[in-house]
Motif scaffolding. Sequence first.
Motif, short mmCIF file in Angstrom:
data_model
loop_
_atom_site.label_atom_id
_atom_site.label_comp_id
_atom_site.label_asym_id
_atom_site.label_seq_id
_atom_site.Cartn_x
_atom_site.Cartn_y
_atom_site.Cartn_z
N GLY A 1 -49.88 -25.04 6.68
CA GLY A 1 -49.83 -23.65 6.24
C GLY A 1 -49.84 -23.43 4.75
O GLY A 1 -49.51 -22.33 4.29
N LYS A 2 -50.26 -24.40 3.97
CA LYS A 2 -50.22 -24.27 2.51
C LYS A 2 -51.14 -23.14 2.03
O LYS A 2 -50.71 -22.26 1.27
CB LYS A 2 -50.62 -25.60 1.86
CG LYS A 2 -49.73 -26.77 2.23
CD LYS A 2 -50.06 -28.03 1.47
CE LYS A 2 -51.44 -28.56 1.74
NZ LYS A 2 -51.62 -29.07 3.11
N SER A 3 -52.40 -23.15 2.47
CA SER A 3 -53.34 -22.11 2.05
C SER A 3 -52.95 -20.74 2.61
O SER A 3 -53.13 -19.72 1.95
CB SER A 3 -54.77 -22.48 2.47
OG SER A 3 -55.22 -23.63 1.76
N THR A 4 -52.41 -20.72 3.83
CA THR A 4 -51.95 -19.46 4.42
C THR A 4 -50.85 -18.84 3.57
O THR A 4 -50.82 -17.63 3.33
CB THR A 4 -51.43 -19.69 5.85
OG1 THR A 4 -52.50 -20.21 6.65
CG2 THR A 4 -50.93 -18.40 6.47
N PHE A 5 -49.95 -19.67 3.08
CA PHE A 5 -48.86 -19.21 2.22
C PHE A 5 -49.43 -18.54 0.96
O PHE A 5 -48.97 -17.47 0.55
CB PHE A 5 -47.97 -20.39 1.84
CG PHE A 5 -46.84 -20.05 0.91
CD1 PHE A 5 -45.71 -19.39 1.37
CD2 PHE A 5 -46.91 -20.39 -0.43
CE1 PHE A 5 -44.67 -19.07 0.50
CE2 PHE A 5 -45.88 -20.08 -1.30
CZ PHE A 5 -44.75 -19.42 -0.83
N LEU A 6 -50.43 -19.17 0.35
CA LEU A 6 -51.05 -18.59 -0.85
C LEU A 6 -51.73 -17.26 -0.54
O LEU A 6 -51.65 -16.31 -1.33
CB LEU A 6 -52.08 -19.56 -1.44
CG LEU A 6 -51.58 -20.94 -1.86
CD1 LEU A 6 -52.70 -21.73 -2.54
CD2 LEU A 6 -50.38 -20.85 -2.78
N ASN A 7 -52.38 -17.18 0.60
CA ASN A 7 -53.07 -15.95 0.98
C ASN A 7 -52.10 -14.80 1.29
O ASN A 7 -52.39 -13.63 1.01
CB ASN A 7 -53.99 -16.20 2.19
CG ASN A 7 -55.21 -17.03 1.81
OD1 ASN A 7 -55.71 -16.93 0.70
ND2 ASN A 7 -55.68 -17.84 2.74
N ILE A 8 -50.93 -15.13 1.84
CA ILE A 8 -49.89 -14.12 2.07
C ILE A 8 -49.35 -13.64 0.72
O ILE A 8 -49.15 -12.44 0.50
CB ILE A 8 -48.76 -14.69 2.94
CG1 ILE A 8 -49.24 -14.87 4.39
CG2 ILE A 8 -47.52 -13.79 2.90
CD1 ILE A 8 -48.25 -15.57 5.29
N LEU A 9 -49.16 -14.57 -0.18
CA LEU A 9 -48.63 -14.24 -1.50
C LEU A 9 -49.55 -13.28 -2.25
O LEU A 9 -49.09 -12.34 -2.91
CB LEU A 9 -48.45 -15.54 -2.30
CG LEU A 9 -47.57 -15.50 -3.55
CD1 LEU A 9 -46.13 -15.18 -3.18
CD2 LEU A 9 -47.64 -16.83 -4.28
N THR A 10 -50.86 -13.51 -2.13
CA THR A 10 -51.83 -12.69 -2.87
C THR A 10 -52.32 -11.48 -2.08
O THR A 10 -53.14 -10.71 -2.59
CB THR A 10 -53.04 -13.55 -3.28
OG1 THR A 10 -53.58 -14.19 -2.12
CG2 THR A 10 -52.63 -14.61 -4.29
N GLY A 11 -51.84 -11.31 -0.85
CA GLY A 11 -52.15 -10.11 -0.08
C GLY A 11 -53.40 -10.17 0.76
O GLY A 11 -53.74 -9.19 1.43
N SER A 12 -54.13 -11.29 0.79
CA SER A 12 -55.35 -11.36 1.60
C SER A 12 -55.04 -11.59 3.07
O SER A 12 -55.88 -11.38 3.94
CB SER A 12 -56.29 -12.44 1.08
OG SER A 12 -55.64 -13.69 1.01
#
Length: 622
Positions: free
Chosen positions: A350-361
Amino acid sequence: MNYLSVENIAKSYGERVLFTNISFGINKDQKIAFIAKNGTGKTSMLNIITGKDSPDGGQVISRNGIRISFLSQEPDLDPNLTIEETIFASENNVLKTIQQYEKALENPDDTEAYQKAFEQMEIKNAWDFETQYKQILFQLKLDQLDQKVNKLSGGQRKRLALATILLNTPDLLILDEPTNHLDLEMIEWLEQYFAKENITLFMVTHDRYFLERVCNEIIELDHGKIYQYKGNYSYYLKKKEARLQAEQASVDKAKNLFIKELDWMRKQPKARTTKSKSRIDDFYIIKEKAHQRRKDHKIQLEINMERLGSKVVELHNVSKSFNNKKILEKYEYTFKKGERIGIIGKNGTGKSTFLNILTGSIKPDAGKVIIGETVKFGYYTQSGIVPKPEQKVIDIIKEFGEYIPLTKGRQISAGQLLERFLFDRKKQHGFVEKLSGGELKRLYLCTVLIQNPNFLILDEPTNDLDIVTLNVLEEFLMDFPGCLLVVSHDRYFMDKIVDHLFVFKGNAKIEDFPGNYSDYRVYEDSLEPIKEEEKNTNGSTKKTWRKDANPSLSYEEQKEFKRLEKEIKKLEEEKKEAEAVFATGELEGDAIDEQSVKLQRIIEELDQKTETWFELSMKMEG
């Protein structure tokens, strides 16, 4: 023993000359890294060596009968085959024997097929190779053997191609960025595998720990010339610095001599003697040497970072799942100004998912992500630039404006900015699709930084970047005053720029570790291994292979335990058949003696194997 020789090869694309008169050799047991800046000929060199491309001049000669395998960045696999079919599609006879043995194990009732397969394993001494085969599949996470290639991700395809090549045991293995798409655990396993195996390697890689621990020679292509260093990465850095200093001293000496000879030339009368003509010829040689200069332009990363307020980013009770797979569960974290965080974890945690949640995508299933008013994200994703058809390099930058603001109220043109990222005027007006993979990444990095972010998020930024660019990027990031969040499998990069780690363990478990990657590895190695029960609760009937979770048994013992179960069952059946012959009462004389000897042999072998099985069973339970 020489395996392959590169003799005076040259390669150009139109007016662009990559190299001329290049020569070197690859000998048995050498582990060579090939280093060059992006766009200067690394891929062209690999394609020429592997026969995918032809040089404009010169030749590549390989030793008769040697087997060469090439792992490209984009492996060419048959999409209609399964993982298992891909692995067994090779010409390796030992693999064919293992395949027959695996099939025999699936049908224990067919004792004749099992006995034949077992005998072939013995004849070809395939047991050690089977162990290696299983270990490679386990380490590269290739457990769903019936999964089709066309259903695999890019990373899975790369791992499958790597496994197939390793199992085919080539004499010479040529690798293009072998660590891309591998998680840290796989990289460290591959590093150890290459370091201990007697295998001949020629590779292109930007992974500096990999270079340090695997390679025993480095060949550098620098300004169209070849330089060879008989050592690892540390040795290369030291010797290259010494070479550059010696070159500069030679140029400085030539400059001083040139000034002296120039004065002599000006004073000479028109009538020349034979002696003076020789000195005049030497003058022009000195002049050429004195005017040599290295075109070593470093990337200049300079941005006008937006002011970052006291409130950065807050995550409150954030949860996210995909189907039944938990990524985050009531996760809490408050980012502080100037934090430098690395993110590590196995693929799929879930590393990339975490980044996408952080940036709102991507929106969380529950909870809140609160972004401070002054926060300006710069998000470098793995997808990179998607250029329009026939779009030019400079057009990519002009989408952000004709002029780009810098610090202290200054500004530069789009063209000047590209020059700072090592794109000369000619390349700026070339098509984006003509750029190398590394040049594309460098251009993408430029587009992220010119937006003046104060919270920089980098998802695998080191892939395809050359070592020179990586060093400049690291220096920039070490001085970056904003927040930094990095996902990377480049351990050298992580060690240099992050202060602490988010370790994604899977199943929504995230550990905050106070240190860099090397600190974390030391910590992990100091822990006692934890026994975990593995349970299959989903009723899956997919064909899988995994390493047994029996830490008390070695892998060889696990293999023997399984084999004994099959052999004991077979011997018990033979014992019943032999006893049944006695029960008929039809045996007489010598036939009774022969059958008695046979039965006694079966009983002794059965007792011996059963005793060994019990010993392993007790050890496993203990």
